[in-house]
Write an enzyme that holds these catalytic residues in place. Structure first.
Site: not given
Lengths: 129, 129
Positions: B75, B80, B95
């Site tokens: 995934s 940020h 996952c």
């Protein structure tokens, strides 16, 4: 991709809003199509009225899943697909008063012809860009 | 970056685990450094024992924030930063039974010399890759 959503609540008043949605009932063909996923990401950004500053896709192979992330001036939108199960995991994390995360989610639902199986909206801290 | 975390709960039994964390008390210098952010992303992936299939960074300008996303076979991990406020928003979505999202979070905390101000762990649907 209406600019003024009516069927969802307005964006959370916090400046950062992160929508997490798991989508179901997609077709294997659509969910294994990287060209479609890229188009859906770009359309979602446009619907949210945010600016794409980078886009990265990875296709795991024929008939396999696609991972795509649009980097935004306002954070990111990501799509991960599992064609064999007809599901996709969506993140729409946007900052700023003009970004419309719900419009992006509706755009992705429509673009992939899927329905939202589970979703939550999470306000995020420090969201000023 | 221990392989067997002891200071956090074990990963959620659901096959997809998404950690959302907002970090605080970072330095403006670190948070405006795209080279550091890339190194932190790669170290986080290594700590989580996941495989990077793509990496995309955007630096908004000198003394400004950085957006970075590592696309994973499992995934994604995103960072940020907002140097002017000393904060960063982290997503670790992994996952599979071997991926250790908590180890990635500890690695990012250490790599950026920040502390977790808020975090939540969200199980995600259809998580098989």
């Amino acid at each position: 991709m209406s600019a003024h959503p009516t069927s969802h609540p307005a964006p959370h008043p916090a400046r950062g809003l992160h929508l997490i949605a798991d989508l179901a009932e997609g077709t294997a063909e659509a969910l294994a199509d990287p060209v479609l996923v890229e188009r859906v990401l770009r359309a979602a950004a446009q619907a949210a009225k945010v600016r794409v500053v980078g886009l990265n896709l990875h296709h795991f192979g024929p008939q396999q899943g696609v991972t795509g992330v649009a980097l935004l001036a306002e954070s990111h939108i990501s799509i991960h697909t599992w064609p064999e199960e007809g599901v996709a995991a969506i993140d729409i994390f946007v900052c700023g008063p003009h970004a419309d995360a719900w419009a992006a989610l509706r755009s992705i639902e429509a673009g992939l012809s899927m329905r939202v199986a589970a979703a939550q909206a999470i306000p995020r801290l420090g969201a000023r860009r």
